[in-house]
Design an enzyme around this catalytic site. Structure first.
Site, short mmCIF file in Angstrom:
data_model
loop_
_atom_site.label_atom_id
_atom_site.label_comp_id
_atom_site.label_asym_id
_atom_site.label_seq_id
_atom_site.Cartn_x
_atom_site.Cartn_y
_atom_site.Cartn_z
N ASP A 295 0.87 -1.18 0.00
CA ASP A 295 0.00 0.00 0.00
C ASP A 295 0.91 1.24 0.00
O ASP A 295 2.14 1.13 0.07
CB ASP A 295 -0.97 0.00 1.19
CG ASP A 295 -2.20 0.87 0.91
OD1 ASP A 295 -2.15 1.70 -0.02
OD2 ASP A 295 -3.22 0.73 1.61
C1 BGC Z 1 -5.11 3.18 0.21
C2 BGC Z 1 -5.30 2.15 -0.87
C3 BGC Z 1 -5.23 2.79 -2.22
C4 BGC Z 1 -3.89 3.50 -2.34
C5 BGC Z 1 -3.68 4.16 -3.68
C6 BGC Z 1 -3.88 4.03 -0.03
O1 BGC Z 1 -3.83 5.10 0.84
O2 BGC Z 1 -5.02 2.52 1.45
O3 BGC Z 1 -6.54 1.50 -0.71
O4 BGC Z 1 -5.38 1.83 -3.22
O5 BGC Z 1 -3.83 4.51 -1.35
O6 BGC Z 1 -4.48 5.25 -3.86
#
Ligand code: BGC
Length: 763
Positions: A295
């Site tokens: 993530d």
């Molecule tokens: C979130 C993810 C997301 C990623 C990209 C993160 O902060 O937890 O779910 O896919 O950002 O935007």
């Protein structure tokens, strides 16, 4: 200690598991030729080029986390030329993506195409309801169709990959991200997860109108302490395996091409650095051979967790644990060269990560034609077309849950002379809120408001009066007087109250899950007029609705329904569509009951009586002094404009043998005046086990449509594998003994019959 007969089932179970392992692993749909091409490219790559393939950066459309300014978007061209990025996410525009792809394939040494990803969580420009709402439809075909629309529209703009489905089980209404998943139940959650993967990916990942799925956030991200986002998760392996892991597994078994690791730690180890979860469980046990992405900076954040001593160490841990791609951390790109040269990180680990990334690009067909996805023409014609809008409208009305309908006030007659629409979310100007959280591509101006749809649906002879009353958050009651005056002029009042879009989603936990701002006070003021009142509640989470339940006769929970909100609302409110949604998550009476869920365990001191009782009984029982134990609205609950009568449950056998099956049937009759759908639900309880079992577990459901007066028989076949649970030696099997089987309209209102699994010695 296992007795002999238990060992017998164990052997059977192991044999079953082994035979299941011979099924090709999920993720990459690699053909032997594709593998050879990947190896060929890999053999030509320098270390720097390899690490570039593991580095994912955000585009300039929007950010969802803190930005490390090592990759500002105005330098993409040069970074691409230098082979420093594998792809870009949350970026869009077919022309722009085409230009960037051209640089990658024409101006780099090996011409490796970029991958473009995005958070397409519930629709692209045709916005669907938030995933929690979709799950309330219990309609897997509609959910798959909605994901397909999202995939088609994204692909039309040149997107290859979505960071969805989010399949985190959550029992905590405070957690803002509960909106993104399918609720509290592992069985429903698993089916929804698989449906969404099928919708995004279709039959063929390389088709120009499908995109790769990314199941997230592995694992147990939905159980942060206190419901506070990103917080610590600590849970038993049993709870993890029986409740939290199944939806990830289901998404993987459905062929999800990739998986995202979560921000949280689990039992002392950040998941992004967990060799046990990523290598032992995911790769070895489950056979996942797709690509694993971190993530947003979840690799480098291991330093803040106190698990890595510095940024470079976090990169080493992430790589060792098996995270292939680093989202926004830049540590693989910048820190791993030295660690590979010093021998601290073996080249084989890097090679395997690159292989996984290249394989995913290969499976998407990007090596055959890097420009196969999206074009300016497709972007113009394959987005928000009539069919796509119809699919999200259908999904929206199927998601709505009728919580109360005293005196059958709903559906309203279209000929009602004067209808007052009151509340901040009734207004045309606030319609963008209905796109909900995680809707970066949906245009607020393209949402059909409740106000506009009422005007469209009502005949010229009827009158619509509109008043805001108050805004979403502030403490001003300045608009109350006008709202009350408007209500008094109407024959029926419809109020639209609830959360704004940003009150749900990432970083949007709430400790108070009531109606925000002055909305409850507004409702009380309007309610005091005594006018017939319908309240439409809007949210991406369970709300605390106790006052409404006690005082308001008619409540329709509409969630955040997306682009076609107004149309879906009028379809239901005026009775063109009979609501059939059922809650995929329990609604508490008070936030203090959270976490609250239907599949809880019995204690040694259960209490089922009246909470207001003041006797010795009251003390030393598992209960609250100020509220009863049960939820306000239970899991699986939802009303219809018609009524269904259930006959008695019939079992073909009162006993089943180990590895056998039994069939439970029930007749269901539509006893009302209109056609309607019902979700017939099957639950079981295993009364005694070597580990305690939940008081109820959903094991099946069927959504049926019945004309008025029509009856049908609904049958469920149950096998012992459906009754299996996790044992400490990491095997799953059912144990003999007595079970309760429930069939009914929700997790609370269900009839019960008993059956047994015969002891092996009795077979
Ligand atoms: C979130 C993810 C997301 C990623 C990209 C993160 O902060 O937890 O779910 O896919 O950002 O935007």
């Amino acid at each position: 200690m296992l007795n002999l007969s238990q060992k017998g089932w164990l052997l059977g179970t192991v044999a079953l598991l082994l035979s299941a392992c011979s099924v090709p692993p999920s993720g990459s749909s690699t053909s032997p030729q594709a593998d050879a091409r990947v190896e060929e490219i890999l053999s030509q790559m320098t270390l720097e080029e390899k690490l570039g393939q593991l580095n994912l950066v955000v585009g300039d459309l929007f950010n969802t986390g803190p930005t490390v300014n090592t990759n500002p978007s105005d330098r993409f061209d040069e970074q691409i030329r230098q082979g420093q990025i594998t792809g870009i996410f949350n970026i869009h525009g077919a022309e722009y993506l085409h230009r960037l792809q051209k640089i990658a394939v024409e101006e780099t040494r090996l011409g490796i195409p970029l991958i473009f990803g995005a958070d397409v969580i519930h629709g692209f420009r045709s916005v669907s309801p938030v995933p929690l709402a979709e799950a309330a439809s219990w309609d897997l075909k509609a959910i798959e169709a909605s994901a397909r629309v999202a995939g088609e529209e994204s692909a039309a703009t040149g997107m290859h990959w979505t960071f969805a489905p989010m399949v985190d089980i959550s029992r905590d209404a405070r957690w803002g991200r509960i909106a993104e998943g399918a609720g509290e139940d592992p069985y429903l959650g698993s089916l929804v997860a698989a449906a969404r993967v099928r919708g995004f990916q279709g039959e063929d990942l390389s088709a120009p109108n499908t995109i790769a799925a990314c199941v997230k956030h592995f694992a147990a991200y939905g159980a942060p302490h206190g419901g506070r986002d990103y917080n610590t998760v600590d849970m038993s392996e049993r709870l993890l395996r029986e409740v939290f892991l199944p939806p990830y597994r289901a998404a993987i078994d459905a062929g999800a091409a990739s998986l995202m690791t979560s921000f949280n730690e689990l039992n002392g180890v950040p998941v992004t650095g967990s060799t046990w979860l990523l290598r032992d469980v995911l790769r070895e046990e489950w056979g996942f051979n797709g690509m694993i992405v971190s993530d947003w900076q979840s690799i480098t954040e291991m330093e803040y967790h106190g698990f890595a001593k510095d940024r470079a160490h976090s990169g080493q841990i992430g790589m060792e644990a098996g995270v292939d791609m680093d989202m926004m951390g830049a540590t693989y790109l910048e820190d791993l060269p030295a660690l590979v040269k010093s021998g601290d990180v073996p080249m084989e680990l890097i090679d395997q990560a690159v292989r996984n990334v290249l394989q995913m690009k290969m499976d998407l067909g990007l090596f055959d034609d890097p420009f196969r996805y999206g074009s300016v023409d497709r972007e113009a014609s394959e987005i928000r077309n009539a069919q796509q809008l119809e699919a999200v409208r259908d999904m929206a009305r199927k998601s709505m849950v009728l919580l109360k309908n005293e005196k059958n006030l709903l559906p309203l007659s279209k000929d009602t002379r004067k209808i007052a629409l009151i509340g901040p979310l009734a207004l045309e100007s606030n319609k963008g809120e209905f796109n909900g959280c995680w809707s970066f591509f949906g245009q607020p101006g393209e949402v059909v408001s409740v106000e506009a749809a009422f005007r469209e649906a009502m005949p010229a002879s009827s009158k619509l009066l509109v008043a805001e009353g108050c805004d979403l958050y502030s403490d001003s009651q300045a608009g109350f007087k006008q709202a009350v005056k408007t209500a008094k002029q109407a024959d029926v009042v419809v109020m639209v109250l609830g959360e704004s879009a940003v009150m749900n989603g990432e970083g949007a936990s709430r400790a108070d899950i009531g109606l925000p701002g002055e909305q409850l006070a507004l409702l009380k003021a309007v309610h005091a007029t005594g006018k017939p009142l319908v309240v439409l509640t809007v949210s991406g989470r369970p709300l605390e609705l106790s006052w409404l339940d006690e005082n308001v006769g008619t409540i329709l929970h509409i969630w955040t329904p997306g682009s076609e909100t107004g149309h879906a609302v009028t379809d239901v409110v005026f009775g063109d569509y009979n609501p059939a949604g059922k809650l995929p998550v329990s609604f508490p009476r008070l936030v203090g009951q959270v976490p609250i869920y239907y599949n809880y365990k019995a204690t040694g001191r259960m209490y089922e009586g009246d909470y207001s009782e003041h006797g010795s009984e009251r003390v030393y029982r598992s209960r609250y002094r100020d509220v009863e134990n049960g939820p306000l609205y239970p899991f699986g609950y939802g009303l219809s404009y018609t009524e269904f009568e259930y006959g008695e449950i019939r079992l073909d056998e009162p006993e089943m043998s180990m590895n056998g099956t039994l069939t439970a049937s029930v007749s269901v009759t539509n006893t009302g005046k209109v056609a309607g759908e019902e979700v017939v639900q099957l639950y079981i309880r295993d009364l005694v086990g070597t580990a305690t079992r939940p008081v109820k577990e959903l094991k099946g459901f069927q959504k049926i449509l019945l004309e008025p007066g029509e009856s049908t028989t609904v049958s469920f076949e149950i096998g012992t594998e459906d009754l299996a649970f996790w044992h400490d030696d990491n095997t799953w099997y059912a144990e003999p003994g007595e079970f309760h089987l429930f069939i009914g309209t929700n997790s609370d209102e269900a009839q019960m019959v008993k059956f047994r699994i015969k002891d092996a010695s009795a077979i």
